[in-house]
Scaffold this motif. Structure first.
Motif, mmCIF file in Angstrom:
data_model
loop_
_atom_site.group_PDB
_atom_site.id
_atom_site.type_symbol
_atom_site.label_atom_id
_atom_site.label_comp_id
_atom_site.label_asym_id
_atom_site.label_seq_id
_atom_site.Cartn_x
_atom_site.Cartn_y
_atom_site.Cartn_z
ATOM 1 N N ARG A 103 24.143 -21.491 6.386
ATOM 2 C CA ARG A 103 22.834 -22.114 6.210
ATOM 3 C C ARG A 103 22.259 -22.455 7.564
ATOM 4 N N ARG A 104 20.993 -22.920 7.533
ATOM 5 C CA ARG A 104 20.345 -23.167 8.817
ATOM 6 C C ARG A 104 21.000 -24.323 9.547
ATOM 7 N N GLU A 105 21.596 -25.263 8.793
ATOM 8 C CA GLU A 105 22.286 -26.377 9.440
ATOM 9 C C GLU A 105 23.512 -25.879 10.212
ATOM 10 N N GLN A 106 24.212 -24.865 9.619
ATOM 11 C CA GLN A 106 25.388 -24.335 10.319
ATOM 12 C C GLN A 106 24.987 -23.406 11.456
ATOM 13 N N THR A 159 18.300 -24.513 19.098
ATOM 14 C CA THR A 159 17.494 -25.734 18.966
ATOM 15 C C THR A 159 17.342 -26.357 20.350
ATOM 16 N N ASP A 216 18.578 -33.768 17.278
ATOM 17 C CA ASP A 216 17.721 -33.521 16.116
ATOM 18 C C ASP A 216 17.620 -32.015 15.911
ATOM 19 N N PRO A 217 18.713 -31.362 15.480
ATOM 20 C CA PRO A 217 18.706 -29.898 15.459
ATOM 21 C C PRO A 217 17.661 -29.314 14.515
ATOM 22 N N MET A 218 17.486 -29.954 13.348
ATOM 23 C CA MET A 218 16.566 -29.354 12.377
ATOM 24 C C MET A 218 15.110 -29.532 12.809
ATOM 25 N N ASP A 220 19.029 -18.386 6.010
ATOM 26 C CA ASP A 220 20.419 -18.066 5.679
ATOM 27 C C ASP A 220 20.807 -16.758 6.342
ATOM 28 N N LEU A 250 14.114 -26.705 15.995
ATOM 29 C CA LEU A 250 14.416 -25.275 15.960
ATOM 30 C C LEU A 250 13.297 -24.514 16.664
ATOM 31 N N ALA A 274 22.266 -23.671 13.380
ATOM 32 C CA ALA A 274 21.570 -24.290 14.507
ATOM 33 C C ALA A 274 22.562 -24.765 15.554
ATOM 34 N N LYS A 275 22.365 -24.304 16.768
ATOM 35 C CA LYS A 275 23.208 -24.746 17.878
ATOM 36 C C LYS A 275 22.298 -25.027 19.053
#
Lengths: 210, 400, 390
Positions: free
Chosen positions: A143-146, A51, A56-58, A102, A61, A148-149
């Motif tokens: 998941r995408r939240e986990q 990201t 604001d990671p989500m 995922d 992306l 995203a870095k």
């Protein structure tokens, strides 16, 4: 004489016994949980999503849900669903984003093929390996939240590779900006020309679209 | 008689004095019983502790030889590891296979341990420290030691497991093969000492050559040959590498121990180490001067310390051998015993006879005596060794 | 039937087999060794029929690690099979990668830049060092050394794995070769590391050989044990060090001269007896030759691109046709046979696994030997179950 080979062997083991006390070449053990091994830069284990903005990671992306990695993944551990709407990406262009992204780490074999095929530098290899959990199913499905870095994390784990990627992206962005600028300039020029034209003579045909 | 010598004397006599302190107030007819029980308790406690730390030392040394640390998690330096292992062995489930002979399966570790503890009775641990003064001490020792193989066979047979059965057959073959060189190798000592009593054998090795060289048997040609044969056979008797065929883990999984778990397995393990300690102690007694100091000015150190030091050195040698050597095959093992060790041991009897007959030779004749004795040891070793390893040897390779 | 019937050098297949229940000679013992036996190198199973300690019959059973490798490869893209080839022979992922890459490059006519060819040779020879060192360690473990040679082998393997890790990112599952080159360009530091390893390896081998080669017990255990005749070896398709131990001069590095092997000066050691000791020694001598190749390759590696710039990563579709690519892996000839119908997936994908083919002569080598020999004969075949079962 019978036994000389055996005696020489005893000499070798004695040398190793003594050597293990003073020679680091012979005593290579790293006592892991206390001493962490130094991972080489190229080390790879499980992919993550890059990201642009850690706040604001989500929203930032790099992934545009093109699904190439999903198709190329040999063990098919990636699952992507495209979004219905579009969001501006880092360069401000409207893009589709992954509504669901995922990765099943119990299936993933860290082969790096998703990274190689990604045209957007959106997925990269991580270096975490202490991922043991007590749950075999849900906890290993990231998941995408986990996933995203931020890009700064990527720069910290693979500095050389990240510098190259950032340079390329910056060049692309610059080129895109210049292209956009040129296009805007051309458009403006065309508009000006079009605006100037009616003053001279009455238009018979609409001006060509810029 | 100075103060230092007095202190030595008291240290030397410390075990006996302690015993008398405990048993002195008892009526005379009871003393022998309590004395014996005390001796048993002390031997069991000290060798139990030795066993515990010998396993740790073996694992540490094996680890260091293999360039790794060895156990180092339980306690500082891994010092509590043996106790952790003990707790683990005690709390593990004791599994007996359904097809096994339950009685024999139970009796095997018990018998093995009992026989190996029995051997400690006649070992002279110090100047006056021997549990039982037997006139035929050596004979008793080897009789008890030989019985341990029977227990291994019991374990293999009772387990109702094919691997265990193969191990049992191997154990018997090994027993019969190696009992003979083991016995033949110490016959020279008895010829020279003229006694089967262990204390007597130790006393015969006292005194100094040129004032500082100890007169241990191992320092004579026949004694050295006997010691080498004895130690080789002892390795085989205690089922240690390179003769660990009954529990050859790469072939028979764990051999006779395959169907043992928990505390019974620990008993086997313990008995194996006890047997090893006992054989090393006997080697010290027979060939290395028993509890005697190696140099005259070191005599102030108590005798039991010397015995322990020598025994531990031999045990470390066992561990070192285990680190280095691969295992023999069963036919090679028996061939090695019958075609190499037994002939050499028999020739050694002749060498000893020569040595004892020429004990009066002096001067130049003394040198001749040494040379002849050395030749009598080395030449058969070379000849029989060449015969044994015929057809084997390094090869040269061609390149395409 | 006496013990003299079993000449260790000439076990005749089938002649010793008799009924399990023979009232004259007592009962034979049928032992199932494996699939979880300490020395069957994974999940291999041998059903041996023993007369005392003698092996009268030996039936290998495998398939416990079957993972449908070939069928999976037919359902993934060409690139997608590359990480799966790592998992065939997990000790030698670099050579597996290379064999597969060669097959695909043949199929699609993809050229490979020179630097990549050199890097491939370097990696293949390092892999040979790795594999042969480990094999010697495992073999000695089977002989009953209490882990010491194995730990020394693993100590050296660790250094090699560190090199692999810093180049490809993974220690064992390297997934490094690509069609038309290699994935990452080795840095100068990495090449220095490889040079250092190469220079030190000879010294390690000297020490290793002092411990093992002259050891009388090892000679007694391995010489004359498990002899394989050159005729049988050729008929069974045995390749690699096992074939060369019988005296047959067949090394694909010389026969095919694939890659840039023709530029290097090295020799092929040949055995004369075909027994376990020869197999061990051939591997040790091959390691010494590998060190020579490595020194030459590391000294002369050219600069240039590591990947062919025209090579396609995404949407790779070779034209319809078939190709067989093979190299001399550490265990023998590893080959990949591919049939393309023009789609992104191969139509047919077939592996020629060296250790599986070498394993076929196991019974012939073991008959008439003892059970202890059977274990070290299996050890000397050098199998990895990931490759045998696929």
């Amino acid at each position: 004489m019978l036994g000389t080979g055996l005696l020489k062997g005893l000499g070798v083991t004695a040398k190793n016994f003594v050597g293990s006390y003073h020679d680091p070449e012979r005593y290579t053990t790293i006592e892991y949980p206390e001493v962490k091994p130094k991972l080489p830069e190229a080390y790879r284990n499980f992919p993550f999503l890059v990201t642009e903005n850690a706040m604001d990671p989500m929203g930032t992306l790099r992934c545009v849900a093109c699904q190439i990695c999903e198709k190329e993944c040999p063990p098919q551990c990636i699952y992507i669903e495209k979004s219905k709407d579009k969001k501006p990406d880092a360069s401000g262009k409207m893009q589709i984003y992954p509504a669901i992204f995922d990765i099943d780490t119990s299936v993933c074999m860290s082969c790096q093929i998703c990274v190689e095929v990604c045209p957007f530098d959106a997925i990269k290899m991580d270096q975490v390996f202490e991922i043991a959990t007590t749950d075999r199913y849900d906890a290993l499905l990231l998941r995408r939240e986990q996933l995203a870095k931020p890009n700064s994390y990527y720069q910290s784990i693979h500095p050389t590779e990240a510098a190259e990627v950032d340079g390329r992206l910056a060049a692309d962005r610059k080129a895109a900006e210049e292209k956009a600028k040129a296009a805007a300039a051309a458009k403006a020029a065309a508009a000006k020309a079009a605006a100037a034209a009616p003053a001279a003579e009455a238009p018979k045909t609409p001006p060509p679209a810029a | 008689m100075n103060a230092a010598f007095l202190a030595t004397l008291s240290l030397e006599l410390l075990p006996a004095q302690l015993r008398d302190m405990v048993t002195g107030w008892l009526p005379e007819p009871w003393r022998w019983l309590v004395n014996s029980i005390l001796a048993i308790a002390v031997i069991l406690a000290s060798f139990g502790l030795l066993f515990a730390y010998l396993t740790l030392a073996e694992r540490k040394i094996l680890g260091r030889v293999q360039n790794r640390p060895g156990p180092n998690r339980t306690g500082y330096f891994g010092l509590l590891q043996p106790f952790a292992d003990g707790v683990k062995a005690l709390t593990k489930e004791d599994i007996v296979p359904r097809g096994a002979d339950h009685l024999l399966h139970f009796l095997a570790p018990v018998a093995l341990l009992a026989f190996s503890i029995m051997t400690f009775a006649v070992l002279p641990f110090g100047r006056n420290l021997v549990a039982v003064e037997l006139d035929a001490g050596v004979l008793y020792f080897f009789a008890a030691g030989a019985a341990t193989e029977l227990a291994v066979f019991m374990a293999g047979w009772a387990s109702h497991n094919k691997y265990s059965l193969l191990a049992a057959m191997r154990a018997l073959a090994q027993l019969i093969s190696y009992e003979l060189p083991l016995l033949l190798s110490f016959v020279p000592v008895i010829m020279i000492a003229g006694s089967l009593s262990t204390q007597e054998i130790v006393h015969r090795q006292s005194g100094w050559m040129f004032g500082f060289v100890p007169q241990w048997h191992v320092l004579t040609p026949w004694g050295f040959a006997g010691f080498a044969i004895f130690m080789t056979a002892a390795l085989a008797e205690s089922n240690r590498s390179p003769f660990d065929l009954p529990e050859a883990e790469s072939e028979l999984i764990a051999g006779h121990l395959t169907e043992y778990s928990g505390f019974k397995y620990a008993l086997f393990f313990m008995a194996e180490y006890f047997g090893m300690c006992a054989l090393c102690g006997m080697a010290v007694t027979l060939f290395l001067g028993g509890w005697q100091a190696p140099l005259p000015f070191l005599e102030f150190i108590p005798s039991y310390v010397w015995f322990a030091t020598k025994m531990l050195t031999l045990l470390l040698g066992f561990i070192w051998v285990r680190c280095t050597f691969p295992r023999l095959r069963i036919d090679q093992l028996t061939r090695f015993a019958w075609k190499f060790l037994v002939p050499l041991a028999l020739i050694n009897l002749g060498t000893t006879a020569f040595w004892s007959l020429t004990s009066g030779w002096t001067g130049g004749l003394q040198i001749a005596r040494w040379l002849v004795a050395i030749a009598l040891v080395v030449i058969p070793f070379q000849l029989i060794g060449r015969k044994l390893s015929a057809g084997l040897g390094p090869r040269t390779y061609r390149y395409a | 039937m006496s013990a003299n019937d079993f000449s260790p050098l000439a076990p005749q297949a089938g002649s010793h087999v008799r009924e399990v229940h023979d009232p004259l000679h007592g009962e034979l013992l049928e032992v199932s060794m494996g699939p979880h036996h300490p020395s069957t190198h994974g999940v291999f199973r041998m059903i041996v029929t023993l007369d005392g300690e003698r092996v009268m019959k030996l039936k290998p059973v495998f398939g416990y690690l079957h993972r449908n490798h070939e069928k999976i490869a037919e359902n993934t893209t060409y690139l997608g099979s590359m990480p799966y080839t790592d998992r065939l022979d997990y000790l030698c992922s670099m050579t597996n990668n290379w064999a597969y890459a060669i097959a695909v490059e043949k199929l699609s006519g993809q050229p490979v830049p020179e630097r990549a060819e050199y890097v491939r040779v370097i990696l293949a020879e390092i892999t040979r060092l790795l594999n042969h060192t480990c094999l010697a360690g495992f073999l000695m473990q089977d002989c009953g050394c209490s882990g010491t040679p194995l730990m020394y082998a693993f100590r050296e393997r660790e250094k090699i794995l560190d090199l692999f890790e810093s180049l490809s990112g993974s220690r064992m599952m390297c997934n490094y070769q690509r069609f038309g080159g290699c994935r990452v360009d080795p840095s100068a530091d990495w090449l220095d590391g490889a040079r250092k390893l190469t220079d030190n390896y000879g010294r390690f081998l000297d020490e290793f050989e002092t411990l093992l080669t002259g050891n009388e017990i090892i000679m007694a255990r391995t010489q004359g044990v498990g002899a394989l005749s050159p005729e049988l070896a050729i008929n069974a398709g045995v390749t690699g060090p096992m074939l060369r131990a019988t005296g047959v001069n067949y090394d694909l590095r010389k026969v095919d001269a694939y890659g840039v092997y023709s530029r290097f000066d090295f020799r092929v050691p040949l055995g004369a007896h075909g027994d376990v000791y020869d197999r061990y020694m051939i591997r040790v001598l091959e390691m010494r030759e590998s060190i020579k190749i490595l020194q030459q390759a590391l000294a002369t590696i050219p600069a240039g691109p590591i990947m062919d710039p025209k090579a396609k990563l995404r949407g790779f579709r070779p034209k319809a046709g078939e190709a067989y690519g093979r190299i001399e892996g550490p265990k023998g000839e590893i080959g990949f046979y591919l049939v393309s119908d023009g789609s992104p997936n191969p139509y047919r994908y077939r592996v020629r696994p060296p250790s599986f083919v070498n394993l076929t002569v196991l019974e012939d080598m073991c008959l008439g030997q003892t059970i202890a020999d059977a274990v070290i004969i299996l050890g000397s075949v050098d199998i990895v179950l990931g490759e045998v079962d696929r």
